[in-house]
Enzyme design. Structure first.
Site, short mmCIF file in Angstrom:
data_model
loop_
_atom_site.label_atom_id
_atom_site.label_comp_id
_atom_site.label_asym_id
_atom_site.label_seq_id
_atom_site.Cartn_x
_atom_site.Cartn_y
_atom_site.Cartn_z
N ASP A 99 0.80 -1.23 0.00
CA ASP A 99 0.00 0.00 0.00
C ASP A 99 0.83 1.27 0.00
OD1 ASP A 99 1.11 -0.03 2.52
OD2 ASP A 99 -0.73 -0.68 3.52
N GLU A 121 0.13 -8.95 -1.58
CA GLU A 121 -0.51 -8.42 -0.35
C GLU A 121 -1.73 -7.57 -0.69
OE1 GLU A 121 0.56 -5.24 2.57
OE2 GLU A 121 1.56 -6.86 3.60
N GLU A 135 -2.23 5.08 2.91
CA GLU A 135 -2.13 3.67 2.51
C GLU A 135 -3.47 3.03 2.19
OE1 GLU A 135 -0.63 4.98 5.19
OE2 GLU A 135 1.52 4.81 4.75
N HIS A 212 6.00 5.45 12.88
CA HIS A 212 6.27 6.30 11.71
C HIS A 212 5.03 6.76 10.97
CE1 HIS A 212 5.23 3.45 8.50
NE2 HIS A 212 5.70 2.51 9.28
N ARG A 214 1.97 8.42 9.21
CA ARG A 214 1.66 9.84 9.00
C ARG A 214 0.59 10.35 9.94
NH1 ARG A 214 4.13 9.60 4.18
NH2 ARG A 214 4.60 11.57 3.22
N HIS A 245 12.77 5.67 12.70
CA HIS A 245 12.60 5.87 11.26
C HIS A 245 13.44 7.09 10.83
CE1 HIS A 245 10.52 6.74 7.48
NE2 HIS A 245 9.91 5.55 7.58
C1 UD1 Z 1 6.54 5.20 3.60
C2 UD1 Z 1 5.18 4.71 3.10
C3 UD1 Z 1 4.46 3.97 4.21
C4 UD1 Z 1 5.32 2.86 4.80
C5 UD1 Z 1 6.66 3.44 5.21
C6 UD1 Z 1 7.57 2.32 5.65
C7 UD1 Z 1 3.97 6.08 1.48
C8 UD1 Z 1 3.17 7.32 1.25
N1 UD1 Z 1 4.37 5.88 2.74
O1 UD1 Z 1 6.29 6.17 4.61
O2 UD1 Z 1 3.27 3.39 3.68
O3 UD1 Z 1 4.66 2.34 5.91
O4 UD1 Z 1 7.28 4.10 4.09
O5 UD1 Z 1 8.67 2.79 6.36
O6 UD1 Z 1 4.24 5.36 0.55
N2 UD1 Z 1 13.81 9.11 4.75
C9 UD1 Z 1 15.20 9.07 4.65
N3 UD1 Z 1 15.79 7.89 4.32
C10 UD1 Z 1 15.11 6.74 4.09
C11 UD1 Z 1 13.70 6.78 4.20
C12 UD1 Z 1 13.08 7.96 4.52
O7 UD1 Z 1 15.85 10.07 4.85
O8 UD1 Z 1 15.73 5.71 3.81
C13 UD1 Z 1 13.14 10.36 5.12
C14 UD1 Z 1 13.14 11.42 3.99
O9 UD1 Z 1 13.25 12.69 4.54
C15 UD1 Z 1 11.73 11.24 3.39
C16 UD1 Z 1 10.94 10.94 4.63
O10 UD1 Z 1 11.78 10.11 5.43
O11 UD1 Z 1 11.30 12.39 2.68
C17 UD1 Z 1 9.60 10.28 4.44
O12 UD1 Z 1 9.67 9.13 3.58
P1 UD1 Z 1 8.32 8.67 2.81
O13 UD1 Z 1 8.61 7.46 1.99
O14 UD1 Z 1 7.71 9.84 2.13
O15 UD1 Z 1 7.31 8.31 3.98
P2 UD1 Z 1 7.37 7.20 5.10
O16 UD1 Z 1 6.81 7.80 6.33
O17 UD1 Z 1 8.71 6.60 5.14
N1 UDP Z 2 12.18 -3.09 10.31
C1 UDP Z 2 13.56 -3.07 10.15
N2 UDP Z 2 14.30 -2.22 10.94
C2 UDP Z 2 13.74 -1.38 11.84
C3 UDP Z 2 12.33 -1.39 11.97
C4 UDP Z 2 11.57 -2.25 11.19
O1 UDP Z 2 14.13 -3.82 9.36
O2 UDP Z 2 14.47 -0.64 12.52
C5 UDP Z 2 11.38 -4.00 9.46
C6 UDP Z 2 10.33 -4.80 10.15
O3 UDP Z 2 10.84 -6.06 10.61
C7 UDP Z 2 9.27 -4.99 9.09
C8 UDP Z 2 9.41 -3.76 8.24
O4 UDP Z 2 10.66 -3.18 8.56
O5 UDP Z 2 9.55 -6.11 8.26
C9 UDP Z 2 8.30 -2.81 8.51
O6 UDP Z 2 8.57 -1.59 7.92
P1 UDP Z 2 7.89 -0.26 8.38
O7 UDP Z 2 7.42 -0.36 9.79
O8 UDP Z 2 8.83 0.83 8.02
O9 UDP Z 2 6.66 -0.17 7.35
P2 UDP Z 2 5.17 -0.75 7.37
O10 UDP Z 2 5.23 -2.22 7.50
O11 UDP Z 2 4.45 -0.06 8.47
O12 UDP Z 2 4.64 -0.29 6.04
#
Ligand code: UD1
Ligand code: UDP
Length: 374
Positions: A99, A121, A135, A212, A214, A245
């Site tokens: 999602d 999924e 999502e 994490h 939103r 995160h």
């Molecule tokens: C995204 C997904 C969410 C998922 C989550 C898993 C969307 C809209 N959201 O949310 O569904 O649960 O990933 O973790 O698709 N950033 C870094 N390095 C990284 C990753 C993120 O710096 O490796 C920072 C950046 O500033 C980025 C911000 O995090 O702009 C947000 O990342 P984003 O993918 O937009 O949203 P998530 O909250 O990570």
């Molecule tokens: N995870 C990881 N390192 C962390 C936290 C989570 O590898 O520090 C793994 C966790 O085991 C799971 C996945 O990341 O498999 C979940 O990702 P996240 O919570 O970012 O996203 P969501 O599942 O909520 O979309």
């Protein structure tokens, strides 16, 4: 022999990579398929560490991430990049999971190129448009585009049926995240992260926190942090392990409240294998993550879900997870109950795994072979 089936697999975030890795690896073992892996780079560091672990190198990397990116930016940059990539190398099927915005846009890009889309999924729902945001709409908008719906559970299949997806297009495969976690649980621990080392060596109890979502940004996340602070004050053997995160918004909420506590071990996101070790070491897990809700029950770890609703009701029904929302008092109450009442703890700590048996990717491979080269 017929031509191989050309698959494009798309991933962008940490959970995308975790849940697509078993699928990509399974398809690559079979000469009936050629697989191009496209990383959107919606996440950077958190994506790369998973790809490294599963020894996957993207064939194309759109590298779209910017600090504090907006949903519109992710959507536009991903759509443009995937459009180009699909133009350059046509495919018989495009696959993505779950999602995230990467996934919804992958479905849209496949549709624009009239390529069948396979949704890994499929069928998770809260039926609340804004929870989780975005999502719930990402996965709902993906469904009418998809030709193949790989539902992890019967509940997910029923959701899709109710929405009018034909029965013949839905397959219950289990969740590929369970394939991934079983694989990774067998890997040896390679991490020198001091917070993780501290948690593993801790003689008292360990609370593992990830947050994490939103809809939890700002006030709710502040309340979560305060609740955890209260718990650290109440239980002097308790250590907090919080891999944070990368999103700076998350750190803004956690660090001012928990950063200085002597029993708070806050750290960078853990690599996937070390994180699985952390889950196994934890006594209680507090999370708003989707994937962690699926994994923790498999290790018999009670999980308090920091959300008002969940698209993963199976863990709650099995008694392994409890929805506690983001109210400070409620979180403290529920965690206190687990930390003080051995019966309540034992009731939640029975290992159950309603999400899969570790063979989802193999099933998806068989289905694609049958459907695309009958
Ligand atoms: C995204 C997904 C969410 C998922 C989550 C898993 C969307 C809209 N959201 O949310 O569904 O649960 O990933 O973790 O698709 N950033 C870094 N390095 C990284 C990753 C993120 O710096 O490796 C920072 C950046 O500033 C980025 C911000 O995090 O702009 C947000 O990342 P984003 O993918 O937009 O949203 P998530 O909250 O990570
Ligand atoms: N995870 C990881 N390192 C962390 C936290 C989570 O590898 O520090 C793994 C966790 O085991 C799971 C996945 O990341 O498999 C979940 O990702 P996240 O919570 O970012 O996203 P969501 O599942 O909520 O979309």
């Amino acid at each position: 022999m017929s031509e191989p089936i050309r698959v494009v697999a798309v991933c962008g975030t940490r959970p995308d990579a975790i849940k697509m890795a078993p699928v990509v690896r399974a398809l690559r073992e079979d000469p009936a398929f050629t697989v191009r892996l496209i990383a959107t780079g919606q996440h950077r560091e958190m994506l790369d560490q998973v790809l490294r672990l599963f020894e996957l190198t993207p064939d194309v990397d759109l590298n779209i991430m910017t600090p504090r990116q907006t949903l519109t930016e992710i959507t536009l940059r991903t759509l443009e990049g995937l459009d180009r990539a699909l133009q350059e190398s046509p495919a018989d099927v495009v696959l993505a999971q779950g999602d995230t915005t990467t996934t919804f846009v992958a479905a849209l890009a496949a549709f624009y190129h009239k390529i069948p889309f396979g949704h890994v999924e499929a069928g998770l729902r809260t039926y609340d448009k804004y929870q989780p945001f975005p999502e719930e709409m990402n996965r709902r908008l993906t469904a009418p585009i998809a030709e193949f719906h790989f539902a992890p559970t019967e509940t997910a299949r029923e959701n899709l049926r109710r929405e009018g997806i034909p029965d013949a297009r839905i397959w219950v495969t289990g969740n590929t995240g369970i394939d991934a976690v079983q694989w990774v649980a067998e890997q040896s621990l390679q991490s020198d992260d001091p917070a993780l080392q501290r948690a593993l060596a801790h003689s008292g109890r360990v609370l593992l926190l990830t947050t994490h979502r939103r809809e939890n940004w700002g006030k709710p996340m502040g309340a979560i942090a305060r609740a955890v602070h209260d718990l650290l004050e109440r239980f002097d053997d308790l250590l907090l392990l919080a891999p944070m995160h990368r999103n700076p918004i998350v750190r803004q909420s956690l660090l001012p409240i928990l950063g200085d506590h002597p029993r708070a071990a806050l750290t960078e996101p853990l690599d996937y294998a070390p994180f699985v070790h952390a889950m196994r070491r934890a006594d209680v897990i507090l999370t708003d993550s989707g994937g962690v809700q699926e994994e923790a029950p498999a290790f018999g770890k009670p999980i308090l879900v920091l959300r008002e609703t969940t698209e993963r009701p199976e863990g709650v029904a099995a008694g392994a997870a409890k929805l506690v929302g983001t109210d400070r008092t409620r979180i403290v109450q529920e965690a206190t109950r687990l930390l003080t009442n051995p019966d309540a703890y034992a009731q939640m700590a029975r290992a159950v795994n309603p999400y899969g048996d570790g063979r989802a990717a193999q099933r998806i491979r068989t289905i694609l072979r049958q459907e695309l080269r009958p």
